[in-house]
Design an enzyme around this catalytic site. Structure first.
Site, short mmCIF file in Angstrom:
data_model
loop_
_atom_site.label_atom_id
_atom_site.label_comp_id
_atom_site.label_asym_id
_atom_site.label_seq_id
_atom_site.Cartn_x
_atom_site.Cartn_y
_atom_site.Cartn_z
N SER A 147 83.92 19.68 37.14
CA SER A 147 82.82 19.83 37.90
C SER A 147 82.91 19.51 39.49
O SER A 147 82.45 20.06 40.42
CB SER A 147 81.54 19.02 37.59
OG SER A 147 81.76 17.73 37.60
N ALA A 149 86.36 19.66 40.82
CA ALA A 149 87.58 20.46 41.34
C ALA A 149 88.26 21.13 40.02
O ALA A 149 87.90 21.06 38.96
CB ALA A 149 88.58 19.61 41.94
N VAL A 151 92.29 22.82 39.01
CA VAL A 151 93.77 22.53 39.31
C VAL A 151 94.33 23.91 39.17
O VAL A 151 94.40 24.27 37.78
CB VAL A 151 94.16 21.39 38.56
CG1 VAL A 151 95.84 21.17 38.64
CG2 VAL A 151 93.55 20.17 38.71
N LYS A 165 95.02 20.62 43.31
CA LYS A 165 93.64 20.09 43.22
C LYS A 165 92.83 20.87 44.24
O LYS A 165 92.65 20.36 45.37
CB LYS A 165 93.91 18.68 43.18
CG LYS A 165 92.22 18.20 42.50
CD LYS A 165 92.34 16.66 41.99
CE LYS A 165 90.92 16.06 41.54
NZ LYS A 165 91.30 14.68 41.44
N ASP A 299 91.40 5.61 34.78
CA ASP A 299 90.85 6.53 33.95
C ASP A 299 92.12 6.97 33.14
O ASP A 299 92.51 8.03 33.20
CB ASP A 299 90.48 7.68 34.87
CG ASP A 299 89.81 8.71 34.36
OD1 ASP A 299 89.37 8.69 33.21
OD2 ASP A 299 89.74 10.03 34.64
#
Length: 564
Positions: A147, A149, A151, A165, A299
């Site tokens: 939502s 970006a 790639v 990105k 993450d």
């Protein structure tokens, strides 16, 4: 006049955001979450009608798991701001019940890609020139799409392969609108009884700061560079190179990592990779990040890691990172020590010291809940304890007693659980505690043995006390002279010089005492760790007796020269 009237009529709704408000309400109602609006104040009747809210009160559903599921789906449908909000809320077990924490942890940020005709102008605008001036070739089909970006793969004229990105157009505007709405609602709820108990404004402010930072890809590039520096001497982790000459606030250009995703276990086995070594390397990365660097990848889902030849792990996506100050790492070690000792009261004391528990918390009940949890794991070896299970057991305790760990520490817990899950799939005998034990021991020794931080603090304290002692007689006498001139009664202090001499001597004794105590502790530790019969052990023993002798001499001197 119409606009002014609307703003006066709906002070809660920021200007020009009416359609977004209606969209948010529509999505929540479609997912059966109308009970969220059941307790609106009576004066909100015009707003209720404008937003087309259901009339009357609606009871909350009795199945929290189902409600949590629909909340997650609603947040995913509402887009980037609410997806990120859900991810932040999943680190706040003091605000939400365990069912919601588990469900929000599963938030997926994947949307259909935008057409190349929409993305290409964004890239060229950020580069300030046509694509053909920079890239020999670029793939119009994205490698991934979220939502925030998407790639794309590209190749430079020198043959190097890179990824781009690219931030989606309109995202900053959408985020601003959503943050305005969330801020307005948080301020409105702050005046209610619920708002007096929970700091909703603080939560939204922290979230807004985090999200605005994530919109700047130069910050993500700086995070990647910091990881490269931290792991410069570690061959088992590869951080992609950032191409700063092409990187802007909305465009990030980095080295392309051509590897196998870390969760493609069958393919890794088929190509001859050592899965146990990969598991060990992944654990080393996280433990070093946390206990040595205080800066960790927050993450670590499988899509952000690939395996390169030689079992080297390649990391990607550095938008979400966590920071641990030295005091945070020390708090973690202290909490680990009291937990290993099964000291429930010690854990409560440490939680209060960390600010996770309020001083007015029900200590007795909290210690009882913690003790029950400790007894469950009391006789288990560390290798049979799973971080994910412990976190799931701790979450209801945190919600019940409104404990609030700093967000970075809770984010760290989720990171460790995620890493452990990957490690166990790579190696069924994976033991995160065994990998972390040497690092914990090293950090514990650094905390309790004399070190550079002690020396720096001691020197700083010594200089401050030296300046204070030098200035005190002069400043004190000047103050006394001023008082004598202005007071009707003479004010004098007899024996000021003798008093300052005693203060100076006491300070010297204090500094020598601290240094000798630190030296005794250090020699004792070194003596205990030296091999029996070794010459080093004999020398250390002699040094220890010498220091003890000096300490006794210092005590005799203090007694002999005490004030009379």
């Amino acid at each position: 006049m119409m606009k002014a009237g609307r703003v006066a009529l709906f002070p809660l709704l920021p200007e020009f955001h009416f359609h977004r408000y209606r969209e948010i309400v529509r999505v929540l109602l479609n997912h059966g979450l109308e009970f969220l609006f059941a307790r609106l104040d009576p004066q909100w009747a015009p707003i209720r009608r404008f937003l087309r809210l259901p009339a009357g009160s609606v009871a909350a559903p009795s199945m929290p798991d189902e409600v949590a599921l629909h909340l997650r789906l609603a947040l995913e449908e509402l887009g980037v701001t609410f997806i990120k909000l859900g991810q932040i809320l999943s680190t706040r077990p003091d605000l939400l019940p365990p069912e919601f924490i588990r469900e929000l942890s599963r938030l997926q940020d994947s949307v259909p890609p935008l057409p190349w005709e929409v993305i290409r102008p964004v890239i060229e605008q950020e580069l300030g020139r046509p694509l053909e001036d920079v890239f020999a070739w670029i793939d119009p089909q994205p490698l991934a799409s979220a939502s925030l970006a998407q790639v794309h793969f590209a190749r430079l004229y020198d043959g190097k392969e890179v990824v781009l990105k690219v931030q989606r157009p309109g995202v900053p505007r959408q985020v601003k609108v959503d943050l305005d709405i969330l801020t307005a609602w948080a301020r409105r709820v702050a005046g209610t009884r619920l708002g007096q108990y929970y700091d909703f404004v603080g939560v939204v402010d922290e979230f807004a700061f985090t999200l605005r930072n994530e919109l700047d890809y130069r910050r993500e590039a700086r995070n990647a560079e910091r990881f490269r520096r931290n792991f410069a001497g570690e061959p088992y982790l590869h951080i992609p190179e950032v191409y700063w000459q092409y990187t802007t606030q909305r465009l990030l250009v980095m080295e392309y990592l051509n590897g196998i995703k870390i969760d493609q276990f069958d393919r890794l086995r088929a190509e001859g990779y050592d899965l146990k070594r990969i598991a060990l390397n992944s654990a080393r990365i996280v433990i070093k990040e946390v206990l040595e660097d205080g800066f960790f990848h927050a993450d670590p889902h499988p899509g952000n890691f690939v395996i390169l030849p030689g079992e080297v792990i390649g990391a990607m996506d550095f938008g979400m990172v966590g920071f641990l100050r030295e005091c945070d790492r020390a708090d973690l070690v202290r909490l680990y020590i009291v937990s290993v000792r099964l000291d429930a009261e010690g854990i409560v004391d440490q939680l209060i010291r960390m600010g996770a528990a309020d001083v007015h918390v029900n200590r007795k009940q909290l210690a009882l809940d913690i003790n029950r949890l400790l007894m469950k794991y009391a006789n288990l070896p560390l290798k049979e304890i799973r971080a994910r299970e412990v976190i799931e057991e701790v979450t209801p305790i945190m919600f019940r007693h409104h404990l609030r760990l700093p967000s970075n520490l809770w984010l760290l817990g989720k990171t460790l659980a995620m890493m452990e899950g990957i490690g166990l799939q790579l190696d069924p005998d994976f033991d995160v505690f065994a990998v972390s034990e040497p690092y914990v021991q090293k950090l514990t020794l650094e905390m309790f043995l004399p070190n550079r931080a002690w020396l720096e603090q001691g020197l700083q304290m010594g200089m401050e006390w030296e300046q204070f002692i030098r200035a005190l007689p002069r400043t004190g006498l000047q103050m006394l002279e001023d008082l004598e001139r202005r007071e009707p009664l003479p004010l004098q202090i007899a024996g000021a010089e003798r008093f300052m001499t005693q203060v100076h001597r006491l300070f010297i004794y204090l500094v020598f005492g601290i240094l000798l105590a630190a030296l005794i502790v250090a020699l004792a530790f070194l003596l205990a760790m030296s091999p029996t019969g070794d010459w080093t052990r004999i020398l250390l023993g002699g040094a220890l007796f010498l220091v003890l002798g000096v300490s006794i001499g210092l005590l005799i001197s203090m007694f002999w020269n005490r004030p009379r």
